[in-house]
Design a protein around this motif. Structure first.
Motif, mmCIF file in Angstrom:
data_model
loop_
_atom_site.group_PDB
_atom_site.id
_atom_site.type_symbol
_atom_site.label_atom_id
_atom_site.label_comp_id
_atom_site.label_asym_id
_atom_site.label_seq_id
_atom_site.Cartn_x
_atom_site.Cartn_y
_atom_site.Cartn_z
ATOM 1 N N ASN A 128 -6.958 -15.081 -14.827
ATOM 2 C CA ASN A 128 -8.182 -14.375 -14.303
ATOM 3 C C ASN A 128 -9.019 -14.875 -13.244
ATOM 4 O OD1 ASN A 128 -10.946 -13.492 -14.400
ATOM 5 N ND2 ASN A 128 -11.467 -14.515 -16.587
ATOM 6 N N PHE A 129 -9.301 -14.066 -12.261
ATOM 7 C CA PHE A 129 -9.775 -14.596 -10.814
ATOM 8 C C PHE A 129 -10.914 -15.166 -11.041
ATOM 9 C CE2 PHE A 129 -11.000 -12.910 -6.474
ATOM 10 C CZ PHE A 129 -10.623 -13.985 -5.939
ATOM 11 N N GLU A 130 -11.711 -14.866 -11.836
ATOM 12 C CA GLU A 130 -13.433 -15.290 -11.889
ATOM 13 C C GLU A 130 -13.445 -16.824 -11.667
ATOM 14 O OE1 GLU A 130 -15.961 -13.434 -11.360
ATOM 15 O OE2 GLU A 130 -14.503 -11.792 -10.911
ATOM 16 N N PRO A 131 -12.885 -17.706 -12.506
ATOM 17 C CA PRO A 131 -13.095 -19.147 -12.167
ATOM 18 C C PRO A 131 -12.847 -19.460 -10.742
ATOM 19 C CG PRO A 131 -11.879 -18.698 -14.227
ATOM 20 C CD PRO A 131 -11.934 -17.476 -13.457
ATOM 21 N N TYR A 132 -12.071 -18.930 -10.173
ATOM 22 C CA TYR A 132 -11.364 -19.278 -8.700
ATOM 23 C C TYR A 132 -12.120 -18.421 -7.560
ATOM 24 C CZ TYR A 132 -7.612 -20.520 -11.689
ATOM 25 O OH TYR A 132 -6.742 -20.976 -12.666
ATOM 26 N N ARG A 133 -12.909 -17.375 -7.884
ATOM 27 C CA ARG A 133 -13.403 -16.311 -6.988
ATOM 28 C C ARG A 133 -14.459 -17.399 -5.891
ATOM 29 N NH1 ARG A 133 -14.128 -11.006 -6.766
ATOM 30 N NH2 ARG A 133 -13.527 -10.884 -8.950
ATOM 31 N N ALA A 134 -15.461 -18.137 -6.598
ATOM 32 C CA ALA A 134 -16.281 -18.699 -5.552
ATOM 33 C C ALA A 134 -15.706 -19.702 -4.752
ATOM 34 C CB ALA A 134 -17.540 -19.384 -6.363
ATOM 35 N N LYS A 135 -14.827 -20.354 -5.093
ATOM 36 C CA LYS A 135 -13.982 -21.523 -4.290
ATOM 37 C C LYS A 135 -13.061 -20.642 -3.229
ATOM 38 C CE LYS A 135 -12.731 -25.399 -2.796
ATOM 39 N NZ LYS A 135 -13.212 -26.170 -1.556
ATOM 40 N N LEU A 136 -12.424 -19.686 -3.674
ATOM 41 C CA LEU A 136 -11.708 -19.176 -2.723
ATOM 42 C C LEU A 136 -12.377 -18.579 -1.621
ATOM 43 C CD1 LEU A 136 -8.968 -17.441 -5.226
ATOM 44 C CD2 LEU A 136 -8.401 -18.876 -2.957
ATOM 45 N N TYR A 137 -13.634 -17.719 -1.718
ATOM 46 C CA TYR A 137 -14.180 -17.107 -0.729
ATOM 47 C C TYR A 137 -15.127 -17.976 0.142
ATOM 48 C CZ TYR A 137 -13.438 -12.280 -2.743
ATOM 49 O OH TYR A 137 -12.713 -11.201 -2.879
ATOM 50 N N GLU A 138 -15.467 -19.238 -0.569
ATOM 51 C CA GLU A 138 -15.863 -20.207 0.414
ATOM 52 C C GLU A 138 -14.946 -20.654 1.241
ATOM 53 O OE1 GLU A 138 -17.010 -24.805 -0.235
ATOM 54 O OE2 GLU A 138 -17.915 -23.360 -1.796
ATOM 55 N N SER A 139 -13.533 -20.812 0.802
ATOM 56 C CA SER A 139 -12.637 -21.183 1.710
ATOM 57 C C SER A 139 -12.384 -20.295 2.981
ATOM 58 C CB SER A 139 -11.569 -21.858 1.075
ATOM 59 O OG SER A 139 -11.533 -22.819 0.044
ATOM 60 N N ILE A 140 -12.328 -18.967 2.399
ATOM 61 C CA ILE A 140 -12.205 -18.162 3.475
ATOM 62 C C ILE A 140 -13.229 -18.005 4.212
ATOM 63 C CG2 ILE A 140 -11.822 -15.657 3.720
ATOM 64 C CD1 ILE A 140 -10.416 -15.330 0.966
ATOM 65 N N GLY A 141 -14.457 -17.784 3.852
ATOM 66 C CA GLY A 141 -15.614 -17.853 4.848
ATOM 67 C C GLY A 141 -16.189 -16.331 4.952
ATOM 68 N N LYS A 142 -15.509 -15.364 4.213
ATOM 69 C CA LYS A 142 -16.119 -14.066 4.099
ATOM 70 C C LYS A 142 -15.634 -13.365 2.824
ATOM 71 C CE LYS A 142 -12.666 -11.932 6.795
ATOM 72 N NZ LYS A 142 -12.143 -11.117 8.133
ATOM 73 N N ARG A 143 -16.094 -12.196 2.541
ATOM 74 C CA ARG A 143 -15.865 -11.441 1.546
ATOM 75 C C ARG A 143 -14.643 -10.613 2.131
ATOM 76 N NH1 ARG A 143 -17.352 -12.538 -3.647
ATOM 77 N NH2 ARG A 143 -17.117 -10.431 -4.316
#
Length: 500
Positions: free
Chosen positions: A249-264
Motif C-alpha cells: 500500500n502506497f499511502e504510508p509512504y506517500r508523504a515522505k516520498l513526495y517530500e523527498s522528490i520535492g514535487k507531485r
C-alpha cells in the motif's frame, strides 16, 4: 520529441481500444479462458489426476479441484524438477520464479511459454494506458530505472530459475534496453547496500524520467541520493515524471516520498506476483486497478470470512460485490489450479472491474478473536497521520503482546518514523480509536476489558533495514508483513533497534 515517444502514442491507443473488447464483456471473457485452460490441461499429469476429461462446467471444476496453496502444488513441482514433461501444463516451464515461502521454504512458481506474455505485456500495457490517458510519452526517451532483484539465473532440469523481477529483466523490449538502468553488471550484485551505491553511481549523471520499485526501497534510494548531493530528487532528476510501484500500500509512504522528490509526479500502481500479473492502474482519475480478465488467468474469489471454512464459496467475476474483501484464487496457463494467491482484494468498480489490494489472507492478528486485517491497520494509521500532518512513517508492523509483565494484553505497534508526531500519546490514541471504529471485535475486546489499548513503540531510524539485512532480505521485492500472530518479527525488530 524522440522516436520512442512518437511511436508509443498510436500503440497506446491501439492497446486501450483492444482492452474494450474484454473490459465490458467480463463474464464471457472469463468463461472463454476457463474453457481454454481446462482444454489445455487435459493431457497433463495434473489433468489426469483430477479427471479433466469429465469437467465441462465451472461447478464440475470446483468439485474436482479444491482451493490449494503451494504445499498442495509442491509434489507436481518436484516432478517437473525431476525432469518430467506435461505435469502441470503442456511441455516444461520456461522458468521457475523463486520466491520465499513462510512454511514451504523456497517456492518454485512455474512460468511457461504461454504465461510469460501475461507478465511482459501487462507491464507494457500499464505504461501504455498511462500514455494514452495523459499524452506523456516523453519519459520513454530518457533513462528508466527498475529497482529489482538480480537477473542472474540458475538451471535445474533444463529450466531457468530466478527471481521474477530478474526473469522479467530478460524480456525488456530491445527498444527500451538502451535507456534502461542499472546496468546488468550492477543488477547482479547480491549485497543490496553495495548494489544501491553502484546504482546511484550510474544514475546520478543521467536524465532519469521513470523510477520503478517497491516504495520502501525507492525511499532508501532517494535517501542515499540526498545524503550524497544535499538536493531534492526533482533537482537531481528534473525530468523525473513517472513513478511505478506495486507490492505494498502506497499511502504510508506517500508523504515522505513526495517530500523527498520535492514535487507531485504521476504514479502508476501495478499488481504483479510470481504467479501472474493481475491488475494495473489504468487511469489517473479513477480509483482502483483494472483486473486483467483476458490474460491467461481464470479468476475465482472466496469471501474472506469463508476462506478458512471446510468448503469455502468460490465466486466468478460476475458474482463479486463491491466493498467486500475476497481472497484471490487463480487458474492459469502456467499450470496453477485452484491456487490461493494469499492476497485479499476489494472491488471498487464493476464497469470495468477495478479493485484495491487490501492485505494478505493469512496476515492478520486474531490472538484474542479480533481478526484485525491489514486494510484496517493501514486505515487507522492513515487517520492518525491526518490528525498530525507533520508525521512521516518509514515502516510499521503490529504484533500481539499476549502475556505482558503487568496489565492486560495488547497490540504492540512498532513504528519507524521519518518525522515523529508532535504528540505521540495522542497519535497512539487516534490509531486505537480509529481501529475500534473499523473492527467491532477489537472494540468489544477493548470495552470488555479483555485487551488494553494498543501500545506504540517508536523505533530508531534504520531499524527495519537492519532487521531485513539480518534476515538476508534487504532490498529487491522483499517487504515486512504488516501483521503477525506471534512476536517473531517484533522481537527481531526490537533487537535491530538496539544495534544503532
Amino acid at each position: 520529441m524522440g522516436i520512442r515517444s512518437v511511436i508509443s502514442k498510436p500503440l497506446a491507443k491501439w492497446v486501450v481500444e483492444r482492452q474494450q473488447t474484454w473490459m465490458y464483456t467480463p463474464a464471457e471473457t472469463q468463461q472463454r479462458w476457463f474453457q481454454k485452460l481446462v482444454d489445455g490441461g487435459r493431457a497433463t499429469v495434473f489433468g489426469r489426476d483430477h479427471h479433466f476429461n469429465d469437467i465441462h462446467t465451472i461447478e464440475e471444476f470446483r468439485q474436482a479441484i479444491p482451493v490449494r496453496d503451494y504445499e498442495d502444488l509442491k509434489p507436481y513441482v518436484e516432478q517437473i524438477l525431476a525432469g518430467n514433461d506435461d505435469v502441470l501444463w503442456k511441455g516444461k516451464p520456461l522458468y521457475f520464479a523463486k520466491t520465499s515461502g513462510t512454511t514451504s521454504g523456497t517456492k518454485y512458481i512455474p512460468i511457461t511459454q504461454d504465461s510469460i506474455p501475461n507478465h511482459i505485456n501487462s507491464a507494457r500495457d500499464a505504461l501504455l494506458n498511462y500514455i494514452n490517458e495523459t499524452g506523456n510519452g516523453a519519459f520513454l526517451d530518457k533513462k528508466l530505472i527498475f529497482l529489482s532483484g538480480s537477473p542472474e539465473l540458475t538451471q535445474k532440469a533444463g529450466i531457468n530459475i530466478g527471481r521474477l523481477s530478474g526473469i522479467v529483466n530478460h524480456h525488456v523490449p530491445a527498444y527500451l534496453r538502451t535507456n534502461q538502468l542499472p546496468s546488468y553488471e550492477t543488477n547482479t550484485i547480491d549485497d543490496w547496500e553495495t548494489k544501491l551505491e553502484r546504482i546511484i553511481d550510474e544514475t546520478l549523471p543521467q536524465s532519469m524520467s521513470l523510477i520503478s520499485g517497491i516504495p520502501p526501497w525507492v525511499q532508501m534510494y532517494f535517501d542515499r541520493i540526498q545524503e550524497r548531493t544535499g538536493k531534492l530528487i526533482k533537482d537531481v532528476f528534473p525530468d523525473f515524471s513517472v513513478f511505478v510501484y506495486g507490492g505494498v500500500n502506497f499511502e504510508p509512504y506517500r508523504a515522505k516520498l513526495y517530500e523527498s522528490i520535492g514535487k507531485r509526479i504521476d504514479s502508476i500502481e501495478t499488481y504483479p506476483a510470481s504467479e501472474g500479473f493481475l491488475a494495473f492502474q489504468d487511469s489517473q482519475t479513477e480509483e482502483g486497478l483494472l483486473l486483467l480478465l483476458d490474460s491467461g488467468i481464470f479468476f475465482e474469489f472466496v469471501p474472506a470470512e469463508d476462506y478458512f471454512s471446510d468448503n469455502p464459496r468460490r465466486l466468478t467475476i460476475s458474482e463479486v460485490e463491491l466493498g467486500k474483501n475476497y481472497a484471490v484464487i487463480i487458474n492459469n496457463n502456467a499450470g496453477l489450479w485452484g491456487y490461493s494467491l494469499g492476497d485479499t482484494v476489494k472491488f471498487v468498480s464493476r464497469e470495468p472491474y477495478r479493485l484495491l489490494v487490501t492485505g494478505r489472507i493469512k496476515h492478520f492478528i486474531s490472538a484474542f478473536g479480533e481478526h484485525v486485517i491489514g486494510e484496517e491497520v493501514e486505515k487507522a494509521l492513515q487517520f492518525a497521520m491526518q490528525q498530525q500532518p507533520e508525521t512521516e512513517v518509514v515502516e510499521f508492523t503490529v504484533a500481539p503482546m499476549v502475556s505482558p509483565k503487568e496489565g492486560l494484553p495488547y497490540h504492540e505497534w512498532l513504528v519507524e518514523f521519518a518525522t515523529s508526531p508532535g504528540d505521540l500519546t495522542r497519535f497512539a490514541q487516534d490509531v486505537d480509536n480509529r481501529l475500534t471504529q473499523l473492527n467491532v471485535y477489537y472494540d468489544d475486546l477493548i470495552t470488555g476489558s479483555i485487551l488494553q489499548p494498543l501500545k506504540l513503540t517508536s523505533l530508531s531510524r534504520g531499524s527495519f533495514q537492519r532487521y531485513m539485512k539480518s534476515q538476508g532480505k534487504l532490498g529487491g521485492q522483499n517487504k515486512v508483513p504488516r501483521l503477525a500472530n506471534d512476536r517473531t518479527i517484533a522481537e527481531g525488530l526490537l533487537e535491530a533497534d538496539k544495534t544503532v
